[in-house]
Design an enzyme around this catalytic site. Structure first.
Site, mmCIF file in Angstrom:
data_model
loop_
_atom_site.group_PDB
_atom_site.id
_atom_site.type_symbol
_atom_site.label_atom_id
_atom_site.label_comp_id
_atom_site.label_asym_id
_atom_site.label_seq_id
_atom_site.Cartn_x
_atom_site.Cartn_y
_atom_site.Cartn_z
ATOM 1 N N GLN A 140 0.110 -4.813 12.511
ATOM 2 C CA GLN A 140 -0.154 -5.446 11.265
ATOM 3 C C GLN A 140 1.026 -6.478 10.918
ATOM 4 O OE1 GLN A 140 1.148 -4.636 7.770
ATOM 5 N NE2 GLN A 140 0.546 -6.467 7.185
ATOM 6 N N TYR A 142 2.754 -9.213 8.185
ATOM 7 C CA TYR A 142 2.983 -10.090 7.083
ATOM 8 C C TYR A 142 3.690 -11.196 7.825
ATOM 9 C CZ TYR A 142 1.779 -6.511 3.715
ATOM 10 O OH TYR A 142 1.200 -5.408 2.905
ATOM 11 N N ARG A 177 2.291 -2.749 -10.306
ATOM 12 C CA ARG A 177 2.024 -1.541 -10.168
ATOM 13 C C ARG A 177 2.833 -0.655 -11.289
ATOM 14 N NH1 ARG A 177 2.587 -1.845 -3.464
ATOM 15 N NH2 ARG A 177 0.831 -3.451 -3.224
ATOM 16 N N HIS A 274 -7.004 -3.507 -0.447
ATOM 17 C CA HIS A 274 -5.339 -2.978 -0.179
ATOM 18 C C HIS A 274 -5.425 -1.412 -0.892
ATOM 19 C CE1 HIS A 274 -1.492 -4.705 1.360
ATOM 20 N NE2 HIS A 274 -1.214 -3.459 0.705
ATOM 21 N N VAL A 308 -11.990 5.303 1.834
ATOM 22 C CA VAL A 308 -12.753 6.352 3.018
ATOM 23 C C VAL A 308 -11.959 7.510 2.851
ATOM 24 C CG1 VAL A 308 -13.202 6.549 5.256
ATOM 25 C CG2 VAL A 308 -13.295 4.125 4.355
#
Ligand code: FNR
Length: 379
Positions: A140, A142, A177, A274, A308
């Site tokens: 992954q 960025y 957050r 996300h 999930v």
């Protein structure tokens, strides 16, 4: 089947079998800072809850007396896979367990699932690759705004045996957050997650002093380079031109963005918010899935993550048009609770649950799943 026997082997289990109970168990062993960092969502937690509520709005419709031998095996992007379940990329895993990504990489290899290794991993991509051995691993990214650094990392990922590249596009900046702000918990500001950047010769050449001598300056450059705000679809072309393997775009919630990813040469998209960590009030990933699958499902691999937790969740996403799903927080709770064996147990439980439930639905393979297996409450 064998999956169920594997999941049930060895009592007591290293952590709860039910994916929805793991969070409570992890809350008991983690300090408030790291727990909040992992469990928390953006803002009021609205999207975090919406992800779960979306799964609950669909009920599975089984068919009887069909003599099925359920089989999770599938293929994705032209490759055989033991199950349509991958480990979502999660950064800074050493905040919950000292072995972090290394333990996860071993558990992934042992269970035969594909691990997506995060850009901000606590160990360098080569270290995680070595722990993963001959397991299947994706990287992954960025995307760094420095093309030379970007090329260096792509080259390292290729040489370390990563088979696909997942570019995350929903994080040009961190979401709001509250848990992390209230706790004052910001692992990346201490350089946790910079292992790959700090071991990169091209990145190091950009610094006046090595990270070992001036950590603050190195962290500042790392943050600026890897989470800049200036990305556009044009820069995806650079990645397409410089990565020969499958390329996926993660963080898609609109059909037009899925089409844009396709037009930029991507091979797949990950429908994701996300894990509810970016936009408070964003739609649930599962609710975004049908339109994306309809728009590009015939041409691209469509994956889904965000919410999930159980085998039924896996099957619901597949029935709505996903080719595979990725699981995030649950395996990190397994890591927190019991290192490699905790992660292995979480993976085995999700797979066995999915296999058992697939058979109970009267479906033979995951490819048989479709909207006819779903009843939507209130719709
Ligand atoms: C993430 N996620 C993430 N995604 C990514 O592309 N790069 C990253 O570095 C991270 N880091 C990260 C850290 C933590 C602590 C969490 C919980 C998540 C997002 C992740 O890949 C995935 O989209 C969500 O975790 C999926 O939602 P669930 O399964 O956690 O609900």
């Amino acid at each position: 089947g064998k999956l169920l026997r594997d999941a049930a082997a060895g009592h007591p289990p290293p952590c709860p079998c039910d994916g929805t109970e793991l969070e409570d168990a992890a809350a008991k062993v983690l300090a408030p800072g790291p727990f909040g960092y992992v469990a928390g969502g953006a803002g009021s937690g609205d999207t975090l809850r919406a992800n779960r509520a979306a799964f609950a709005r669909y009920r599975l419709v089984p068919r009887m007396l069909r003599k099925t031998q359920p089989e999770l095996r599938t293929s994705l992007l032209g490759k055989e896979m033991a199950a349509p379940v991958l480990l979502a990329p999660i950064g800074v895993q050493s905040i919950v367990h000292p072995e972090g990504e290394l333990a996860v990489a071993r558990a992934a290899a042992e269970t035969g699932v594909t691990m997506i290794v995060a850009s901000p991993a606590s160990y360098s991509l080569e270290e995680v690759a070595a722990a993963n051995g001959d397991g299947d691993r994706w990287y992954q990214l960025y995307q760094p705004d420095d093309p030379e650094v970007c090329l260096s990392i792509l080259d390292r990922a290729k040489r370390a045996g990563f088979t696909a590249l997942v570019v995350t596009v929903d994080t040009p900046r961190f979401g709001w957050r509250p848990s992390d702000l209230d706790q004052g918990f910001a692992p990346t500001l201490r350089g946790i997650g910079a292992a790959t950047a700090f071991s990169d010769p091209v990145f190091r050449a950009r610094l006046a002093q090595p990270p070992e001598q001036d950590l603050d300056a190195a962290v500042r450059l790392w943050q600026q380079m890897f989470t800049g705000t200036g990305r556009s679809w044009d820069e995806l072309a650079f990645l397409r031109a410089n990565w020969a393997g499958p390329l996926l775009v993660k963080g898609i919630l609109h059909a037009d963005d899925a089409r844009a990813a396709r037009d930029a040469g991507a091979d797949g998209v990950v429908v994701s918010n996300h894990g509810g960590r970016q936009i408070d009030g964003a739609l649930a990933a599962l609710d975004a899935l049908p339109a994306v699958a309809k728009a590009v499902g015939d041409e691209l691999a469509v994956l889904l993550d965000s919410g999930v937790r159980t085998g039924s969740d896996v099957l619901k996403a597949l029935a709505l048009g996903a080719d595979a799903v990725a699981v995030g927080r649950p395996y990190l709770y397994g890591l927190a609770l019991n290192g490699q064996s905790g992660v292995g147990h979480v993976i085995r439980s999700v797979l066995a649950d999915a296999e058992v439930t697939l058979g109970l639905l009267g479906a033979e393979t995951v490819l048989d799943l479709g909207e006819r297996h779903l009843h939507k409450i209130g719709g």
